[in-house]
Write a protein that holds these residues in place. Structure first.
Motif, mmCIF file in Angstrom:
data_model
loop_
_atom_site.group_PDB
_atom_site.id
_atom_site.type_symbol
_atom_site.label_atom_id
_atom_site.label_comp_id
_atom_site.label_asym_id
_atom_site.label_seq_id
_atom_site.Cartn_x
_atom_site.Cartn_y
_atom_site.Cartn_z
ATOM 1 N N ALA A 1 58.611 7.001 52.532
ATOM 2 C CA ALA A 1 58.430 8.122 53.459
ATOM 3 C C ALA A 1 57.339 9.065 52.962
ATOM 4 O O ALA A 1 56.577 9.634 53.754
ATOM 5 C CB ALA A 1 59.751 8.885 53.631
ATOM 6 N N ASP A 2 57.260 9.247 51.643
ATOM 7 C CA ASP A 2 56.219 10.084 51.062
ATOM 8 C C ASP A 2 54.840 9.473 51.311
ATOM 9 O O ASP A 2 53.868 10.184 51.605
ATOM 10 C CB ASP A 2 56.456 10.254 49.564
ATOM 11 N N ILE B 1 58.477 8.389 60.836
ATOM 12 C CA ILE B 1 59.408 9.267 60.120
ATOM 13 C C ILE B 1 60.381 9.914 61.105
ATOM 14 O O ILE B 1 61.604 9.958 60.873
ATOM 15 C CB ILE B 1 58.627 10.347 59.353
ATOM 16 N N ARG B 2 59.878 10.397 62.212
ATOM 17 C CA ARG B 2 60.709 11.093 63.193
ATOM 18 C C ARG B 2 61.683 10.143 63.884
ATOM 19 O O ARG B 2 62.831 10.507 64.151
ATOM 20 C CB ARG B 2 59.826 11.800 64.222
ATOM 21 N N LYS B 3 61.256 8.933 64.169
ATOM 22 C CA LYS B 3 62.134 7.951 64.816
ATOM 23 C C LYS B 3 63.347 7.659 63.941
ATOM 24 O O LYS B 3 64.481 7.562 64.438
ATOM 25 C CB LYS B 3 61.360 6.665 65.113
ATOM 26 N N ARG B 4 63.107 7.491 62.664
ATOM 27 C CA ARG B 4 64.228 7.220 61.758
ATOM 28 C C ARG B 4 65.199 8.401 61.743
ATOM 29 O O ARG B 4 66.417 8.219 61.567
ATOM 30 C CB ARG B 4 63.686 6.935 60.353
ATOM 31 N N GLY C 1 72.381 2.381 48.358
ATOM 32 C CA GLY C 1 70.996 2.579 48.748
ATOM 33 C C GLY C 1 70.017 2.564 47.591
ATOM 34 O O GLY C 1 68.808 2.727 47.800
ATOM 35 N N GLU C 2 70.509 2.376 46.385
ATOM 36 C CA GLU C 2 69.621 2.367 45.226
ATOM 37 C C GLU C 2 68.639 1.196 45.288
ATOM 38 O O GLU C 2 69.006 0.079 45.638
ATOM 39 C CB GLU C 2 70.430 2.299 43.934
ATOM 40 N N LEU C 3 67.391 1.463 44.945
ATOM 41 C CA LEU C 3 66.351 0.431 44.864
ATOM 42 C C LEU C 3 66.217 -0.353 46.168
ATOM 43 O O LEU C 3 65.965 -1.555 46.150
ATOM 44 C CB LEU C 3 66.617 -0.515 43.692
ATOM 45 N N ASN C 4 66.380 0.346 47.298
ATOM 46 C CA ASN C 4 66.199 -0.332 48.576
ATOM 47 C C ASN C 4 64.702 -0.479 48.865
ATOM 48 O O ASN C 4 63.852 -0.083 48.072
ATOM 49 C CB ASN C 4 66.915 0.427 49.701
ATOM 50 N N LYS C 5 64.366 -1.011 50.007
ATOM 51 C CA LYS C 5 62.970 -1.310 50.326
ATOM 52 C C LYS C 5 62.106 -0.048 50.444
ATOM 53 O O LYS C 5 60.889 -0.130 50.378
ATOM 54 C CB LYS C 5 62.887 -2.108 51.636
ATOM 55 N N LEU D 1 60.667 1.863 55.639
ATOM 56 C CA LEU D 1 61.679 2.909 55.741
ATOM 57 C C LEU D 1 63.062 2.276 55.824
ATOM 58 O O LEU D 1 63.283 1.359 56.613
ATOM 59 C CB LEU D 1 61.433 3.777 56.976
ATOM 60 N N HIS D 2 63.977 2.770 55.011
ATOM 61 C CA HIS D 2 65.362 2.308 55.085
ATOM 62 C C HIS D 2 65.960 2.783 56.408
ATOM 63 O O HIS D 2 65.776 3.942 56.800
ATOM 64 C CB HIS D 2 66.155 2.856 53.912
ATOM 65 N N SER D 3 66.677 1.917 57.092
ATOM 66 C CA SER D 3 67.092 2.225 58.465
ATOM 67 C C SER D 3 68.009 3.443 58.553
ATOM 68 O O SER D 3 67.923 4.227 59.503
ATOM 69 C CB SER D 3 67.774 1.009 59.097
ATOM 70 N N LYS D 4 68.875 3.628 57.564
ATOM 71 C CA LYS D 4 69.822 4.740 57.582
ATOM 72 C C LYS D 4 69.432 5.756 56.512
ATOM 73 O O LYS D 4 69.573 5.485 55.319
ATOM 74 C CB LYS D 4 71.249 4.237 57.353
ATOM 75 N N TYR D 5 68.974 6.895 56.948
ATOM 76 C CA TYR D 5 68.499 7.921 56.012
ATOM 77 C C TYR D 5 69.581 8.299 55.005
ATOM 78 O O TYR D 5 69.322 8.383 53.801
ATOM 79 C CB TYR D 5 68.043 9.146 56.800
ATOM 80 N N TRP D 6 70.808 8.512 55.462
ATOM 81 C CA TRP D 6 71.877 8.959 54.574
ATOM 82 C C TRP D 6 72.167 7.951 53.474
ATOM 83 O O TRP D 6 72.555 8.316 52.360
ATOM 84 C CB TRP D 6 73.167 9.232 55.371
ATOM 85 N N GLU D 7 71.942 6.666 53.770
ATOM 86 C CA GLU D 7 72.310 5.618 52.817
ATOM 87 C C GLU D 7 71.360 5.553 51.622
ATOM 88 O O GLU D 7 71.712 5.012 50.578
ATOM 89 C CB GLU D 7 72.336 4.267 53.532
ATOM 90 N N ILE D 8 70.177 6.120 51.775
ATOM 91 C CA ILE D 8 69.227 6.139 50.661
ATOM 92 C C ILE D 8 69.865 6.742 49.422
ATOM 93 O O ILE D 8 69.613 6.291 48.295
ATOM 94 C CB ILE D 8 67.980 6.967 51.042
ATOM 95 N N TYR D 9 70.728 7.738 49.607
ATOM 96 C CA TYR D 9 71.234 8.543 48.500
ATOM 97 C C TYR D 9 72.598 8.092 47.988
ATOM 98 O O TYR D 9 73.162 8.727 47.102
ATOM 99 C CB TYR D 9 71.276 10.012 48.940
ATOM 100 N N LYS D 10 73.113 7.007 48.540
ATOM 101 C CA LYS D 10 74.382 6.474 48.069
ATOM 102 C C LYS D 10 74.128 5.315 47.104
ATOM 103 O O LYS D 10 73.011 4.785 47.016
ATOM 104 C CB LYS D 10 75.242 6.001 49.243
#
Length: 506
Positions: A396-397, A425-428, A266-270, A254-263
């Motif tokens: 996450a899926d 999922i909830r912790k993140r 955040g592309e092609l992160n872990k 899980l990427h540590s910052k949820y919001w950053e996934i979509y910037k």
């Protein structure tokens, strides 16, 4: 910035020989260099398969090919029909609002026609590639990997078709003339069987990762997609081991910052398992862009003329978040309010008091400066927000699907694992641990987490249908059970004399 944006369009295979006068005799004394039929077909296969990465988004070969997978037709079929999203910001979209938000389906609707045709065009390109592969007498591992990519993409296309329309024609061969496509519908169960076989091949032959081209399909993507198909069919015992293999591979987290996934950063992160990639730069010939961000961007003026605003969050979604859930501020923008700043995916701006929609999709939020920095000038019809990647499969899926399968199977170990995975999922998201009381309670929690985790990511409608929750949740919006499937587009029926309408729409 993008790893495989130009695959299939910027890759050339060049073979050449240079002979100097002094080396002529030495060259003639050598055994002749021979290119076998397999060599030639291998090069053809590579070009066709790499081209699929562009065709699913946009390409010069098939203009607006991505409209079936990323633009308004896609967000209408996969997004508007849920209780999370709607189309209200454009006065010209009132018919779409009636059709998709209010479930007044139309047989000759442009959106469903584009969705249908582009999916079959794309599946046909996969068939073309696989026909080339079938003629290679001794395929090497690299060649079989290319075939595995084509199998994945074909399965991906048919998965959309079968869950959207139900029984559909199964075309697994190259069409050489229009009448070849005059095929009757196959039962949905046969389509799902076909999808499973494609993904099983992909899972067997795709690599764990790529060094030269990160973002290409991997075994993790194939196993995740296959497990998702199993879960749609309630094959819990088949899905869970696959998902556990993906978890145990340690390829993802899980990427540590949820919001950053979509910037962009955040592309092609872990967390990324499969993304449809896009790019828009000055002078790139309008080749690598996508409509995904454009069709959903804020529909305003001046600094906030950022898109068409065709997929906006509903009040129902906004009110569904648990207090303190960090995902809410990463997903929802509110007209007239501060965008939350850089720690929520904002830019420190205040949105104007827009009256065409109260809420906007923050997962595709960019600003005017992004266009200027890219050398694109003022946002326009071919530049607005057109570089946004589509996050198709995330780790996450994997965790939530695994939790769902484990909960349905039951047993002490599965219950413990399901609780652990939902807790991650909830912790993140800044929330407390999941706790297990009953199977029904855990099932309800998983459903709640899927809604929050994948809000505005085109999962909700199909989740409601497969859970048999659609009538209860969407009934107040005029949904009926028949609306789980869309009618076959009339244009497709007109073109194919063997194709008949879905029985609920005769």
């Amino acid at each position: 910035m993008k790893a495989i944006n130009k695959l299939g369009y910027g890759m050339l295979v060049v073979m050449g020989l240079s002979i100097t006068a002094g080396g002529c005799k030495k060259f003639l004394d050598r055994e002749p260099l021979v290119a076998t039929v397999d060599d030639l077909q291998g090069g053809e296969l590579e070009g066709k398969v790499l081209g699929l990465y562009g065709e699913i988004r946009n390409s010069k070969a098939e203009p607006y090919s991505g409209d079936g997978f990323q633009s308004i037709a896609y967000v209408a079929m996969n997004g508007f029909r849920s209780d999370d999203a709607e189309v209200v910001s454009d006065p010209g979209a009132s018919a779409w609002h009636q059709t998709f938000d209010n479930f007044q389906y139309v047989k000759d609707d442009w959106g469903s026609g584009v969705y249908w045709s582009k999916h079959y065009v794309f599946a046909g390109l996969c068939n073309d590639a696989l026909e080339v592969y079938s003629k290679i007498t001794t395929p090497d591992p690299a060649t079989t990997t290319l075939a595995a990519e084509a199998h994945f993409f074909r399965a991906y296309s048919y998965f959309d078709l079968v869950r959207t329309f139900g029984d559909v024609p199964l075309i697994d061969f190259k069409i050489n003339q229009p009448t070849d496509g005059h095929v009757a519908k196959s039962p949905a169960s046969d389509i799902y069987d076909f999808i499973e076989k494609d993904l099983q091949f992909a899972a067997q032959h795709l690599p764990p990762s790529w060094t030269a081209y990160p973002g290409r399909l991997t075994v993790g993507a194939a196993k995740t997609m296959l497990a998702k198909v199993y879960i749609y069919r309630q094959k819990w015992g088949a899905a869970l081991p696959l998902l556990q293999e993906v978890i145990a591979s340690n390829q993802y987290e899980l990427h540590s910052k949820y919001w950053e996934i979509y910037k962009t950063q955040g592309e092609l992160n872990k967390e990324s398992i499969f993304e449809i990639q896009a790019s828009k730069k000055a002078g790139d010939g309008d080749t690598y862009w996508s409509r995904l961000g454009q069709c959903q961007g804020i529909r305003g003026s001046g600094d906030f003329d950022l898109g068409w605003g065709w997929n906006t969050p509903t009040e129902s979604l906004v009110n569904s978040y648990e207090p303190g859930d960090l995902r809410k501020d990463a997903t929802i923008l509110v007209s007239g309010q501060y965008d939350g700043g850089t720690e929520t995916g904002g830019y420190g701006l205040t949105l104007p008091n827009l009256t065409n929609a109260k809420y906007w999709n923050k997962k595709v939020y960019n600003r005017r400066e992004d266009y200027l920095a890219a050398g694109l000038g003022t946002p326009n019809n071919e530049a607005q927000n057109t570089w946004v990647n589509q996050r198709v499969l995330r780790y996450a899926d994997v965790l939530l699907l695994a939790a769902e399968a484990a909960n349905e199977l039951g047993g002490a170990t599965n219950i413990e694992n399901a609780t652990k995975w939902v807790t991650q999922i909830r912790k993140r998201a800044g929330l407390g641990d999941a706790t297990y009381t009953t199977q029904a309670a855990m099932r309800a929690l998983i459903k709640k987490e899927r809604r929050a985790e994948f809000a505005m990511e085109y999962e909700r409608f199909f989740d409601l249908v497969r859970w048999n929750d659609a009538l209860a949740v969407l009934g107040p919006l005029n949904y009926q059970n028949k609306n789980r499937f869309y009618p076959i587009p009339q244009g497709a029926i007109n073109d194919n004399p063997k194709l008949v309408q879905n029985p609920d729409y005769n």
